[in-house]
Design an enzyme around this catalytic site. Structure first.
Site, short mmCIF file in Angstrom:
data_model
loop_
_atom_site.label_atom_id
_atom_site.label_comp_id
_atom_site.label_asym_id
_atom_site.label_seq_id
_atom_site.Cartn_x
_atom_site.Cartn_y
_atom_site.Cartn_z
N LYS A 69 -68.34 22.65 24.50
CA LYS A 69 -66.91 22.94 24.72
C LYS A 69 -66.31 23.71 23.54
O LYS A 69 -65.59 24.69 23.74
CB LYS A 69 -66.18 21.63 24.96
CG LYS A 69 -64.72 21.78 25.32
CD LYS A 69 -64.13 20.48 25.80
CE LYS A 69 -64.11 19.40 24.74
NZ LYS A 69 -65.32 18.59 24.58
N THR A 71 -67.92 25.45 21.27
CA THR A 71 -68.59 26.75 21.23
C THR A 71 -67.97 27.70 22.26
O THR A 71 -67.74 28.88 21.98
CB THR A 71 -70.09 26.58 21.50
OG1 THR A 71 -70.65 25.70 20.52
CG2 THR A 71 -70.83 27.91 21.44
N ARG A 92 -59.46 21.05 16.85
CA ARG A 92 -59.37 19.83 16.05
C ARG A 92 -60.25 19.93 14.81
O ARG A 92 -61.24 20.66 14.79
CB ARG A 92 -59.83 18.62 16.87
CG ARG A 92 -58.91 18.27 18.02
CD ARG A 92 -59.46 17.09 18.80
NE ARG A 92 -60.77 17.37 19.37
CZ ARG A 92 -61.61 16.44 19.81
NH1 ARG A 92 -61.30 15.17 19.72
NH2 ARG A 92 -62.76 16.77 20.33
N LYS A 103 -73.44 13.13 16.23
CA LYS A 103 -73.13 14.46 16.75
C LYS A 103 -73.39 15.58 15.76
O LYS A 103 -73.63 16.72 16.15
CB LYS A 103 -71.66 14.50 17.18
CG LYS A 103 -71.34 13.65 18.40
CD LYS A 103 -69.87 13.72 18.75
CE LYS A 103 -69.47 15.11 19.20
NZ LYS A 103 -68.04 15.15 19.60
N ALA A 271 -60.98 11.51 21.50
CA ALA A 271 -60.44 11.55 22.86
C ALA A 271 -60.83 10.32 23.67
O ALA A 271 -60.17 10.02 24.66
CB ALA A 271 -60.91 12.81 23.58
N PHE A 299 -63.98 15.62 24.75
CA PHE A 299 -64.79 15.00 25.80
C PHE A 299 -64.48 15.60 27.17
O PHE A 299 -64.07 16.76 27.27
CB PHE A 299 -64.66 13.48 25.77
CG PHE A 299 -65.27 12.84 24.55
CD1 PHE A 299 -66.58 13.10 24.21
CD2 PHE A 299 -64.53 11.99 23.74
CE1 PHE A 299 -67.16 12.53 23.08
CE2 PHE A 299 -65.10 11.41 22.60
CZ PHE A 299 -66.42 11.69 22.29
N PHE A 380 -78.21 28.32 29.78
CA PHE A 380 -79.40 28.09 28.96
C PHE A 380 -80.55 28.93 29.52
O PHE A 380 -80.56 29.26 30.71
CB PHE A 380 -79.78 26.60 28.97
CG PHE A 380 -78.96 25.75 28.04
CD1 PHE A 380 -79.51 25.22 26.89
CD2 PHE A 380 -77.62 25.49 28.32
CE1 PHE A 380 -78.75 24.43 26.04
CE2 PHE A 380 -76.85 24.72 27.47
CZ PHE A 380 -77.42 24.17 26.33
N TRP A 408 -73.37 30.74 22.63
CA TRP A 408 -74.12 30.36 21.43
C TRP A 408 -74.90 31.56 20.87
O TRP A 408 -74.85 31.82 19.67
CB TRP A 408 -75.10 29.22 21.76
CG TRP A 408 -75.73 28.58 20.56
CD1 TRP A 408 -75.31 27.47 19.91
CD2 TRP A 408 -76.90 29.04 19.86
NE1 TRP A 408 -76.14 27.19 18.84
CE2 TRP A 408 -77.12 28.15 18.79
CE3 TRP A 408 -77.77 30.11 20.03
CZ2 TRP A 408 -78.18 28.29 17.90
CZ3 TRP A 408 -78.83 30.27 19.13
CH2 TRP A 408 -79.02 29.36 18.08
#
Length: 555
Positions: A69, A71, A92, A103, A271, A299, A380, A408
Protein backbone atom coordinates in the site's frame (compact mmCIF):
# COMPACT_ATOMS: atom_id res chain seq x y z
CA UNK A 1 19.26 -4.69 -4.61
CA UNK A 2 17.45 -4.43 -1.29
CA UNK A 3 15.22 -1.50 -0.43
CA UNK A 4 17.87 0.12 1.75
CA UNK A 5 20.55 -0.33 -0.92
CA UNK A 6 18.30 1.32 -3.51
CA UNK A 7 17.62 4.19 -1.12
CA UNK A 8 21.31 4.64 -0.25
CA UNK A 9 22.27 4.68 -3.95
CA UNK A 10 19.84 7.53 -4.63
CA UNK A 11 21.20 11.07 -4.88
CA UNK A 12 18.81 13.21 -2.87
CA UNK A 13 18.07 16.84 -3.62
CA UNK A 14 18.57 19.46 -0.88
CA UNK A 15 15.38 19.94 1.08
CA UNK A 16 15.27 23.59 0.00
CA UNK A 17 14.84 22.47 -3.61
CA UNK A 18 12.01 20.12 -2.64
CA UNK A 19 10.33 22.92 -0.69
CA UNK A 20 10.60 25.23 -3.69
CA UNK A 21 9.08 22.53 -5.92
CA UNK A 22 6.20 22.16 -3.45
CA UNK A 23 5.65 25.91 -3.28
CA UNK A 24 6.80 26.29 0.33
CA UNK A 25 8.23 29.74 0.94
CA UNK A 26 11.56 29.78 2.79
CA UNK A 27 9.99 31.64 5.73
CA UNK A 28 7.93 28.53 6.59
CA UNK A 29 10.82 26.07 6.32
CA UNK A 30 12.76 24.76 9.34
CA UNK A 31 15.53 22.42 8.04
CA UNK A 32 16.58 19.37 10.04
CA UNK A 33 19.89 18.77 8.27
CA UNK A 34 20.20 18.62 4.47
CA UNK A 35 17.26 16.42 3.53
CA UNK A 36 14.51 16.92 6.12
CA UNK A 37 12.53 19.91 7.29
CA UNK A 38 9.57 20.99 9.36
CA UNK A 39 7.00 23.26 7.69
CA UNK A 40 5.25 25.84 9.86
CA UNK A 41 1.50 25.30 10.01
CA UNK A 42 1.02 29.06 9.50
CA UNK A 43 1.35 28.24 5.80
CA UNK A 44 -2.18 26.80 5.87
CA UNK A 45 -3.70 30.14 6.85
CA UNK A 46 -1.50 32.29 4.62
CA UNK A 47 -1.27 30.28 1.36
CA UNK A 48 -3.90 31.56 -1.14
CA UNK A 49 -4.02 28.38 -3.29
CA UNK A 50 -7.32 26.46 -3.34
CA UNK A 51 -7.20 22.92 -1.97
CA UNK A 52 -6.34 20.14 -4.39
CA UNK A 53 -8.13 16.82 -4.78
CA UNK A 54 -7.63 14.24 -2.03
CA UNK A 55 -6.78 10.67 -3.09
CA UNK A 56 -7.00 7.98 -0.40
CA UNK A 57 -5.00 4.78 -0.89
CA UNK A 58 -6.20 1.74 1.05
CA UNK A 59 -6.03 -2.02 0.51
CA UNK A 60 -7.53 -5.47 0.80
CA UNK A 61 -7.22 -7.41 4.05
CA UNK A 62 -3.46 -7.91 4.56
CA UNK A 63 -1.74 -11.29 4.28
CA UNK A 64 1.87 -12.46 4.69
CA UNK A 65 2.10 -12.27 0.87
CA UNK A 66 2.06 -8.49 1.07
CA UNK A 67 0.01 -5.81 -0.68
CA UNK A 68 2.34 -2.82 -1.02
CA UNK A 69 0.00 0.00 0.00
CA UNK A 70 2.73 2.50 0.90
CA UNK A 71 4.74 1.54 -2.18
CA UNK A 72 1.63 2.11 -4.31
CA UNK A 73 0.94 5.49 -2.67
CA UNK A 74 4.46 6.68 -3.40
CA UNK A 75 4.42 5.26 -6.92
CA UNK A 76 1.07 6.95 -7.60
CA UNK A 77 2.35 10.35 -6.46
CA UNK A 78 5.43 9.94 -8.66
CA UNK A 79 3.24 8.70 -11.52
CA UNK A 80 0.98 11.74 -11.27
CA UNK A 81 4.01 13.98 -11.58
CA UNK A 82 5.23 12.01 -14.57
CA UNK A 83 1.97 12.70 -16.42
CA UNK A 84 2.27 16.39 -15.67
CA UNK A 85 0.17 16.74 -12.51
CA UNK A 86 1.20 18.63 -9.40
CA UNK A 87 1.08 15.88 -6.76
CA UNK A 88 2.13 15.97 -3.11
CA UNK A 89 2.29 12.93 -0.83
CA UNK A 90 1.19 12.59 2.82
CA UNK A 91 2.14 9.44 4.75
CA UNK A 92 2.40 8.17 8.32
CA UNK A 93 5.70 7.96 10.20
CA UNK A 94 6.91 4.42 10.95
CA UNK A 95 6.89 3.12 14.52
CA UNK A 96 10.08 1.64 15.93
CA UNK A 97 8.06 -1.37 17.11
CA UNK A 98 7.41 -2.84 13.65
CA UNK A 99 10.82 -1.64 12.38
CA UNK A 100 12.55 -3.85 14.96
CA UNK A 101 9.80 -6.47 15.04
CA UNK A 102 8.20 -8.21 12.05
CA UNK A 103 7.39 -5.71 9.32
CA UNK A 104 10.70 -3.91 9.02
CA UNK A 105 10.79 -0.39 7.60
CA UNK A 106 7.74 1.50 6.38
CA UNK A 107 9.05 3.98 3.84
CA UNK A 108 7.83 2.17 0.73
CA UNK A 109 9.92 -0.27 -1.27
CA UNK A 110 12.07 -0.75 -4.34
CA UNK A 111 12.00 2.34 -6.56
CA UNK A 112 8.93 3.78 -4.82
CA UNK A 113 10.36 5.03 -1.53
CA UNK A 114 10.53 8.16 0.58
CA UNK A 115 14.02 9.19 1.65
CA UNK A 116 16.17 9.51 3.71
CA UNK A 117 14.85 6.02 4.38
CA UNK A 118 16.98 5.25 7.44
CA UNK A 119 16.14 8.52 9.18
CA UNK A 120 12.41 8.17 8.51
CA UNK A 121 12.40 4.63 9.92
CA UNK A 122 14.42 5.49 13.01
CA UNK A 123 14.42 8.77 15.01
CA UNK A 124 13.43 11.06 12.10
CA UNK A 125 12.74 14.54 13.55
CA UNK A 126 11.91 13.31 17.04
CA UNK A 127 8.11 13.52 16.79
CA UNK A 128 7.45 10.16 18.45
CA UNK A 129 9.85 10.97 21.27
CA UNK A 130 7.95 14.20 21.90
CA UNK A 131 4.63 12.33 21.88
CA UNK A 132 5.98 9.75 24.32
CA UNK A 133 7.37 12.47 26.58
CA UNK A 134 4.03 14.29 26.67
CA UNK A 135 2.21 11.04 27.43
CA UNK A 136 4.59 10.10 30.23
CA UNK A 137 4.63 13.61 31.69
CA UNK A 138 0.87 13.33 32.15
CA UNK A 139 1.32 9.93 33.80
CA UNK A 140 3.96 11.34 36.13
CA UNK A 141 1.81 14.33 37.08
CA UNK A 142 -1.17 12.05 37.71
CA UNK A 143 0.72 9.74 40.06
CA UNK A 144 2.43 12.69 41.72
CA UNK A 145 -0.95 14.29 42.39
CA UNK A 146 -2.14 11.12 44.12
CA UNK A 147 1.13 10.90 46.12
CA UNK A 148 1.08 14.58 47.16
CA UNK A 149 -2.29 14.42 48.94
CA UNK A 150 -4.79 13.64 46.17
CA UNK A 151 -6.77 16.89 46.31
CA UNK A 152 -8.94 15.70 43.40
CA UNK A 153 -9.93 12.53 45.31
CA UNK A 154 -8.76 10.23 42.51
CA UNK A 155 -9.42 6.54 43.09
CA UNK A 156 -6.07 4.88 42.22
CA UNK A 157 -7.97 1.76 41.15
CA UNK A 158 -9.66 3.73 38.37
CA UNK A 159 -6.55 5.18 36.72
CA UNK A 160 -6.86 4.56 32.96
CA UNK A 161 -3.83 6.49 31.76
CA UNK A 162 -0.83 4.32 30.88
CA UNK A 163 2.78 5.13 30.23
CA UNK A 164 4.19 4.34 26.80
CA UNK A 165 7.28 3.37 24.86
CA UNK A 166 7.65 3.12 21.07
CA UNK A 167 8.85 -0.47 21.13
CA UNK A 168 7.26 -3.92 21.03
CA UNK A 169 7.81 -4.90 24.67
CA UNK A 170 5.35 -7.48 26.01
CA UNK A 171 7.08 -7.39 29.42
CA UNK A 172 5.51 -3.98 30.03
CA UNK A 173 1.89 -4.86 29.23
CA UNK A 174 1.00 -5.38 32.89
CA UNK A 175 3.21 -4.04 35.69
CA UNK A 176 2.97 -3.09 39.35
CA UNK A 177 4.67 0.20 40.14
CA UNK A 178 5.10 2.58 43.06
CA UNK A 179 6.56 -0.20 45.22
CA UNK A 180 9.60 0.03 47.48
CA UNK A 181 8.35 2.29 50.24
CA UNK A 182 6.26 5.43 50.74
CA UNK A 183 8.69 7.84 49.02
CA UNK A 184 8.45 5.83 45.80
CA UNK A 185 4.79 6.54 45.17
CA UNK A 186 1.47 4.80 45.64
CA UNK A 187 1.61 1.11 44.66
CA UNK A 188 -0.91 0.13 41.97
CA UNK A 189 -1.40 -2.05 38.94
CA UNK A 190 -0.32 -0.30 35.76
CA UNK A 191 0.79 -0.99 32.19
CA UNK A 192 2.33 0.43 29.05
CA UNK A 193 0.98 1.07 25.56
CA UNK A 194 3.10 1.36 22.45
CA UNK A 195 3.38 5.07 21.59
CA UNK A 196 1.47 4.76 18.32
CA UNK A 197 -1.54 3.32 20.18
CA UNK A 198 -1.76 6.17 22.69
CA UNK A 199 -4.41 8.87 22.83
CA UNK A 200 -1.68 11.51 22.59
CA UNK A 201 -0.82 10.14 19.13
CA UNK A 202 -4.47 10.32 18.12
CA UNK A 203 -4.80 13.87 19.49
CA UNK A 204 -1.60 14.87 17.69
CA UNK A 205 -2.88 13.54 14.39
CA UNK A 206 -6.38 15.03 14.64
CA UNK A 207 -5.41 18.49 15.95
CA UNK A 208 -5.89 21.33 13.47
CA UNK A 209 -3.84 23.95 15.35
CA UNK A 210 -2.01 24.62 18.60
CA UNK A 211 -5.27 25.90 20.08
CA UNK A 212 -7.12 22.76 19.02
CA UNK A 213 -4.25 20.62 20.34
CA UNK A 214 -4.53 22.24 23.78
CA UNK A 215 -8.31 21.89 23.83
CA UNK A 216 -8.01 18.19 22.98
CA UNK A 217 -5.23 17.58 25.52
CA UNK A 218 -7.35 19.21 28.21
CA UNK A 219 -10.27 16.83 27.57
CA UNK A 220 -8.19 13.66 28.07
CA UNK A 221 -9.68 11.50 30.83
CA UNK A 222 -6.94 9.95 32.98
CA UNK A 223 -8.87 8.53 35.95
CA UNK A 224 -12.07 8.78 37.98
CA UNK A 225 -12.78 10.10 41.46
CA UNK A 226 -14.15 7.99 44.30
CA UNK A 227 -17.55 9.39 43.30
CA UNK A 228 -17.10 8.23 39.69
CA UNK A 229 -16.49 11.64 38.10
CA UNK A 230 -13.89 11.80 35.30
CA UNK A 231 -10.55 13.51 35.99
CA UNK A 232 -8.90 15.22 33.02
CA UNK A 233 -5.46 16.48 32.05
CA UNK A 234 -6.87 20.00 32.47
CA UNK A 235 -7.80 19.16 36.07
CA UNK A 236 -4.17 18.17 36.66
CA UNK A 237 -2.91 21.46 35.10
CA UNK A 238 -0.79 19.43 32.67
CA UNK A 239 -1.98 20.89 29.36
CA UNK A 240 0.47 23.76 28.95
CA UNK A 241 3.56 21.66 29.58
CA UNK A 242 2.33 18.85 27.32
CA UNK A 243 1.64 21.32 24.51
CA UNK A 244 5.11 22.82 24.98
CA UNK A 245 6.62 19.38 24.38
CA UNK A 246 4.50 18.93 21.24
CA UNK A 247 4.55 22.38 19.61
CA UNK A 248 7.49 21.73 17.27
CA UNK A 249 6.55 18.11 16.60
CA UNK A 250 3.12 19.32 15.42
CA UNK A 251 4.73 20.93 12.35
CA UNK A 252 4.58 18.47 9.40
CA UNK A 253 7.84 16.90 8.18
CA UNK A 254 8.83 17.48 4.55
CA UNK A 255 10.98 14.91 2.73
CA UNK A 256 11.10 13.55 -0.84
CA UNK A 257 10.54 10.41 -2.87
CA UNK A 258 13.33 8.81 -4.87
CA UNK A 259 11.98 10.81 -7.84
CA UNK A 260 11.92 14.12 -5.98
CA UNK A 261 8.18 14.32 -5.30
CA UNK A 262 7.48 16.40 -2.17
CA UNK A 263 6.27 14.17 0.66
CA UNK A 264 4.92 14.99 4.12
CA UNK A 265 5.56 12.17 6.61
CA UNK A 266 3.88 13.03 9.90
CA UNK A 267 2.19 11.15 12.74
CA UNK A 268 1.59 7.43 12.84
CA UNK A 269 -1.25 5.80 14.80
CA UNK A 270 -1.72 2.05 14.25
CA UNK A 271 -4.85 1.24 12.25
CA UNK A 272 -5.72 -2.01 14.01
CA UNK A 273 -5.58 -0.33 17.44
CA UNK A 274 -5.90 3.41 16.78
CA UNK A 275 -7.26 5.42 13.83
CA UNK A 276 -4.46 4.70 11.36
CA UNK A 277 -3.96 7.98 9.47
CA UNK A 278 -1.24 10.62 9.20
CA UNK A 279 -1.90 14.03 10.73
CA UNK A 280 -4.71 16.31 9.61
CA UNK A 281 -2.15 19.12 9.30
CA UNK A 282 0.02 17.10 6.89
CA UNK A 283 -2.98 16.09 4.79
CA UNK A 284 -4.24 19.66 4.59
CA UNK A 285 -0.76 20.90 3.72
CA UNK A 286 -0.47 18.37 0.88
CA UNK A 287 -3.89 19.49 -0.39
CA UNK A 288 -2.94 23.15 -0.11
CA UNK A 289 0.28 22.70 -2.07
CA UNK A 290 -0.73 20.04 -4.62
CA UNK A 291 -3.48 19.75 -7.20
CA UNK A 292 -3.56 16.09 -6.13
CA UNK A 293 -2.80 15.04 -2.54
CA UNK A 294 -2.10 11.32 -2.18
CA UNK A 295 -2.47 9.83 1.30
CA UNK A 296 -2.94 6.36 2.77
CA UNK A 297 -4.78 4.68 5.61
CA UNK A 298 -3.31 1.69 7.42
CA UNK A 299 -4.10 -2.00 6.92
CA UNK A 300 -7.26 -3.02 5.03
CA UNK A 301 -10.10 -0.68 4.10
CA UNK A 302 -12.22 -2.13 6.93
CA UNK A 303 -9.77 -0.58 9.40
CA UNK A 304 -7.70 2.35 8.13
CA UNK A 305 -10.14 3.58 5.49
CA UNK A 306 -13.17 3.19 7.76
CA UNK A 307 -11.47 5.28 10.45
CA UNK A 308 -10.11 7.77 7.91
CA UNK A 309 -13.63 8.31 6.58
CA UNK A 310 -15.75 7.98 9.73
CA UNK A 311 -13.38 9.79 12.11
CA UNK A 312 -10.72 11.89 10.35
CA UNK A 313 -12.89 13.16 7.49
CA UNK A 314 -15.75 13.86 9.89
CA UNK A 315 -13.60 16.03 12.18
CA UNK A 316 -11.45 17.67 9.50
CA UNK A 317 -14.25 18.26 6.98
CA UNK A 318 -12.45 16.30 4.24
CA UNK A 319 -14.00 14.52 1.25
CA UNK A 320 -11.79 12.25 -0.88
CA UNK A 321 -12.20 12.71 -4.63
CA UNK A 322 -11.23 9.06 -5.21
CA UNK A 323 -10.14 5.97 -3.31
CA UNK A 324 -7.53 3.49 -4.58
CA UNK A 325 -7.86 -0.07 -3.24
CA UNK A 326 -4.56 -1.96 -3.53
CA UNK A 327 -4.53 -5.71 -4.13
CA UNK A 328 -2.11 -8.40 -5.19
CA UNK A 329 -3.06 -11.61 -6.90
CA UNK A 330 -0.79 -13.45 -4.48
CA UNK A 331 -2.70 -12.12 -1.47
CA UNK A 332 -6.07 -12.90 -3.04
CA UNK A 333 -4.97 -16.48 -3.60
CA UNK A 334 -4.04 -16.69 0.09
CA UNK A 335 -7.54 -15.48 0.92
CA UNK A 336 -8.70 -18.30 -1.33
CA UNK A 337 -6.93 -20.87 0.81
CA UNK A 338 -3.46 -21.26 -0.75
CA UNK A 339 -0.41 -21.47 1.48
CA UNK A 340 2.28 -18.80 1.08
CA UNK A 341 4.63 -21.44 -0.37
CA UNK A 342 2.18 -22.25 -3.20
CA UNK A 343 1.60 -18.76 -4.59
CA UNK A 344 4.12 -18.95 -7.45
CA UNK A 345 1.92 -20.91 -9.87
CA UNK A 346 -1.39 -20.14 -11.54
CA UNK A 347 -4.46 -21.11 -9.53
CA UNK A 348 -7.66 -19.58 -10.88
CA UNK A 349 -9.80 -21.54 -8.42
CA UNK A 350 -8.01 -20.12 -5.35
CA UNK A 351 -8.12 -16.66 -6.92
CA UNK A 352 -11.87 -16.95 -7.47
CA UNK A 353 -12.37 -17.97 -3.84
CA UNK A 354 -10.24 -15.01 -2.65
CA UNK A 355 -11.77 -12.35 -4.92
CA UNK A 356 -14.75 -11.65 -2.59
CA UNK A 357 -12.32 -10.03 -0.16
CA UNK A 358 -11.35 -7.40 -2.74
CA UNK A 359 -14.90 -7.00 -3.99
CA UNK A 360 -16.29 -6.38 -0.48
CA UNK A 361 -13.74 -3.64 0.13
CA UNK A 362 -14.54 -2.06 -3.23
CA UNK A 363 -18.28 -2.32 -2.62
CA UNK A 364 -17.87 -0.65 0.77
CA UNK A 365 -16.05 2.32 -0.76
CA UNK A 366 -18.65 2.72 -3.51
CA UNK A 367 -21.88 1.73 -1.80
CA UNK A 368 -21.37 2.42 1.92
CA UNK A 369 -19.32 5.62 1.58
CA UNK A 370 -20.42 6.77 -1.90
CA UNK A 371 -16.91 7.42 -3.21
CA UNK A 372 -15.36 6.82 -6.66
CA UNK A 373 -12.97 3.87 -6.61
CA UNK A 374 -10.04 2.44 -8.57
CA UNK A 375 -8.36 -0.92 -7.96
CA UNK A 376 -4.55 -0.97 -8.19
CA UNK A 377 -3.19 -4.46 -8.87
CA UNK A 378 0.38 -4.52 -7.63
CA UNK A 379 1.72 -7.01 -10.13
CA UNK A 380 4.29 -9.73 -9.35
CA UNK A 381 6.34 -11.63 -11.99
CA UNK A 382 4.50 -14.88 -11.15
CA UNK A 383 1.05 -13.42 -11.94
CA UNK A 384 -0.36 -14.93 -15.14
CA UNK A 385 -2.42 -13.14 -17.79
CA UNK A 386 -5.41 -15.36 -16.97
CA UNK A 387 -5.23 -14.38 -13.29
CA UNK A 388 -4.95 -10.71 -14.16
CA UNK A 389 -7.97 -10.91 -16.47
CA UNK A 390 -9.99 -12.63 -13.74
CA UNK A 391 -9.34 -9.73 -11.35
CA UNK A 392 -10.15 -7.13 -14.01
CA UNK A 393 -13.39 -8.92 -14.91
CA UNK A 394 -14.45 -9.21 -11.26
CA UNK A 395 -13.95 -5.49 -10.67
CA UNK A 396 -15.72 -4.61 -13.90
CA UNK A 397 -18.91 -6.19 -12.53
CA UNK A 398 -18.88 -3.54 -9.77
CA UNK A 399 -18.26 -0.75 -12.26
CA UNK A 400 -14.67 -0.28 -11.14
CA UNK A 401 -11.55 -0.40 -13.28
CA UNK A 402 -8.59 -2.50 -12.16
CA UNK A 403 -5.24 -1.08 -13.28
CA UNK A 404 -1.97 -3.01 -13.30
CA UNK A 405 1.09 -1.40 -11.79
CA UNK A 406 4.74 -2.24 -11.23
CA UNK A 407 5.55 0.26 -8.52
CA UNK A 408 8.36 -1.58 -6.74
CA UNK A 409 10.49 -2.18 -9.84
CA UNK A 410 9.67 0.97 -11.85
CA UNK A 411 8.53 3.61 -9.38
CA UNK A 412 6.51 6.37 -11.02
CA UNK A 413 7.01 4.88 -14.48
CA UNK A 414 5.14 1.78 -13.31
CA UNK A 415 2.25 3.89 -11.97
CA UNK A 416 1.45 6.13 -14.94
CA UNK A 417 -1.57 4.06 -16.03
CA UNK A 418 -2.90 4.16 -12.48
CA UNK A 419 -2.28 7.91 -12.29
CA UNK A 420 -4.13 8.44 -15.58
CA UNK A 421 -7.14 6.46 -14.33
CA UNK A 422 -7.18 8.34 -11.01
CA UNK A 423 -7.20 11.66 -12.86
CA UNK A 424 -10.03 10.42 -15.10
CA UNK A 425 -12.10 9.26 -12.13
CA UNK A 426 -11.56 12.55 -10.30
CA UNK A 427 -12.72 14.45 -13.35
CA UNK A 428 -15.68 12.31 -14.38
CA UNK A 429 -17.09 10.80 -11.16
CA UNK A 430 -18.38 12.96 -8.34
CA UNK A 431 -18.29 11.72 -4.73
CA UNK A 432 -21.57 11.31 -2.89
CA UNK A 433 -19.77 11.00 0.43
CA UNK A 434 -21.60 9.72 3.49
CA UNK A 435 -20.54 8.09 6.75
CA UNK A 436 -21.29 4.51 7.75
CA UNK A 437 -23.23 5.78 10.79
CA UNK A 438 -24.57 9.04 12.20
CA UNK A 439 -23.40 10.43 15.52
CA UNK A 440 -26.85 10.56 17.08
CA UNK A 441 -27.05 6.75 17.16
CA UNK A 442 -26.35 5.06 20.52
CA UNK A 443 -22.80 3.76 20.89
CA UNK A 444 -23.88 0.13 20.54
CA UNK A 445 -25.72 0.92 17.29
CA UNK A 446 -22.65 2.66 15.85
CA UNK A 447 -20.50 -0.39 16.57
CA UNK A 448 -23.18 -2.61 15.05
CA UNK A 449 -23.37 -0.41 11.93
CA UNK A 450 -19.65 -0.83 11.26
CA UNK A 451 -19.79 -4.57 11.97
CA UNK A 452 -22.67 -5.08 9.56
CA UNK A 453 -22.09 -2.49 6.81
CA UNK A 454 -18.29 -2.54 6.64
CA UNK A 455 -17.22 -5.92 8.03
CA UNK A 456 -20.16 -7.84 6.55
CA UNK A 457 -20.99 -9.52 9.87
CA UNK A 458 -24.34 -10.54 11.32
CA UNK A 459 -24.01 -8.28 14.34
CA UNK A 460 -22.18 -7.80 17.63
CA UNK A 461 -22.07 -9.45 21.03
CA UNK A 462 -21.32 -7.03 23.86
CA UNK A 463 -19.91 -8.69 26.97
CA UNK A 464 -21.44 -7.66 30.32
CA UNK A 465 -18.43 -5.59 31.38
CA UNK A 466 -18.52 -3.69 28.08
CA UNK A 467 -22.28 -3.13 28.43
CA UNK A 468 -21.66 -1.43 31.77
CA UNK A 469 -18.88 0.68 30.26
CA UNK A 470 -21.13 1.78 27.38
CA UNK A 471 -23.89 2.71 29.82
CA UNK A 472 -21.47 4.69 32.00
CA UNK A 473 -19.85 6.53 29.08
CA UNK A 474 -23.28 7.43 27.74
CA UNK A 475 -24.27 8.72 31.17
CA UNK A 476 -21.12 10.87 31.26
CA UNK A 477 -22.03 12.49 27.93
CA UNK A 478 -19.70 10.59 25.57
CA UNK A 479 -22.44 8.75 23.68
CA UNK A 480 -22.36 11.19 20.76
CA UNK A 481 -18.75 10.44 19.78
CA UNK A 482 -17.68 8.29 16.81
CA UNK A 483 -16.28 4.82 17.52
CA UNK A 484 -12.73 3.64 16.88
CA UNK A 485 -12.81 -0.17 16.75
CA UNK A 486 -9.65 -2.06 17.64
CA UNK A 487 -9.74 -5.31 15.68
CA UNK A 488 -7.42 -7.81 14.04
CA UNK A 489 -6.14 -6.60 10.67
CA UNK A 490 -6.11 -10.11 9.20
CA UNK A 491 -9.85 -10.60 8.78
CA UNK A 492 -13.09 -8.71 8.25
CA UNK A 493 -14.17 -10.48 11.45
CA UNK A 494 -12.52 -10.37 14.89
CA UNK A 495 -11.03 -13.83 14.25
CA UNK A 496 -7.75 -13.66 12.26
CA UNK A 497 -8.30 -17.20 10.95
CA UNK A 498 -11.41 -16.18 8.97
CA UNK A 499 -9.91 -15.20 5.60
CA UNK A 500 -11.61 -14.01 2.44
CA UNK A 501 -15.03 -12.42 2.96
CA UNK A 502 -16.64 -14.34 5.84
CA UNK A 503 -20.34 -13.96 6.56
CA UNK A 504 -22.66 -14.66 9.47
CA UNK A 505 -20.03 -13.94 12.12
CA UNK A 506 -20.54 -11.97 15.32
CA UNK A 507 -18.03 -9.40 16.55
CA UNK A 508 -17.41 -9.69 20.29
CA UNK A 509 -17.00 -6.38 22.13
CA UNK A 510 -14.82 -6.95 25.18
CA UNK A 511 -14.02 -3.46 26.43
CA UNK A 512 -15.09 0.09 25.70
CA UNK A 513 -13.24 3.21 26.84
CA UNK A 514 -13.29 6.87 25.96
CA UNK A 515 -10.53 8.87 24.27
CA UNK A 516 -12.18 12.21 24.97
CA UNK A 517 -9.24 14.25 23.74
CA UNK A 518 -9.09 12.45 20.43
CA UNK A 519 -12.87 12.63 20.28
CA UNK A 520 -13.84 8.99 19.92
CA UNK A 521 -14.79 5.92 21.91
CA UNK A 522 -12.33 3.02 21.63
CA UNK A 523 -13.92 -0.41 21.21
CA UNK A 524 -11.69 -3.43 21.84
CA UNK A 525 -12.65 -6.70 20.15
CA UNK A 526 -11.09 -10.15 19.83
CA UNK A 527 -7.60 -10.55 21.28
CA UNK A 528 -6.30 -7.14 20.21
CA UNK A 529 -3.53 -5.66 22.40
CA UNK A 530 -2.24 -2.12 22.73
CA UNK A 531 1.33 -3.32 23.36
CA UNK A 532 2.64 -5.79 20.74
CA UNK A 533 5.52 -8.18 21.38
CA UNK A 534 8.59 -9.05 19.37
CA UNK A 535 8.59 -12.24 17.24
CA UNK A 536 10.86 -15.24 17.80
CA UNK A 537 13.40 -13.72 15.38
CA UNK A 538 13.10 -9.92 15.56
CA UNK A 539 14.06 -7.84 12.53
CA UNK A 540 16.41 -6.00 14.91
CA UNK A 541 18.79 -8.99 14.81
CA UNK A 542 19.65 -8.18 11.18
CA UNK A 543 20.22 -4.44 11.59
CA UNK A 544 23.78 -3.14 11.85
CA UNK A 545 25.90 -0.05 11.23
CA UNK A 546 29.46 -0.01 9.86
CA UNK A 547 32.46 2.13 10.84
CA UNK A 548 31.34 4.86 8.42
CA UNK A 549 27.91 5.03 10.02
CA UNK A 550 26.13 3.30 7.11
CA UNK A 551 23.13 1.27 8.28
CA UNK A 552 22.34 -2.15 6.83
CA UNK A 553 19.59 -4.72 7.28
CA UNK A 554 16.86 -2.16 7.97
CA UNK A 555 14.74 -3.68 5.20
Amino acid sequence: MTDIEIAQANVMEPIGAIAERAGVDEKYLEPYGKYKAKVDYALLDECPRPDGKLILVTAITPTPAGEGKTTTSIGLADGLRRIGKNAVLALREPSLGPVFGVKGGAAGGGYAQVVPMEDINLHFTGDFHAIGAANNLLAAMLDNHIYQGNALHIDPKTVVWKRCVDMNDRQLRHVIDGIGGKVNGVPREDGYDITVATEIMAVFCLASSIHDLKERLGRIVVAYTYDGAPVTAKDLKAVGAMAALLKDALKPNLVQTLEGTPAFVHGGPFANIAHGCNSVLATRMAMKLGDYAVTEAGFGADLGAEKFLDIKCRYAGLTPSAVVVVATIRALKMHGGLAKTDLGHEDLSALEKGMPNLLRHVSNIKNVYGLPCVVAVNRFPTDTDAEVEQVIAGCRQLGVKAVLGDFWAKGGAGAMDLATEVVRVCGEEKPDFRFSYELDLPLEKKIEAVAQKVYGGAGISVLPAAQKQIARLTELGFGGLPVCIAKTQYSFSDDPAKLGAPEGFTVTVKEVKVSAGAGFVVVLTGDIMTMPGLPRVPAAEKIDVDDRGVISGLF
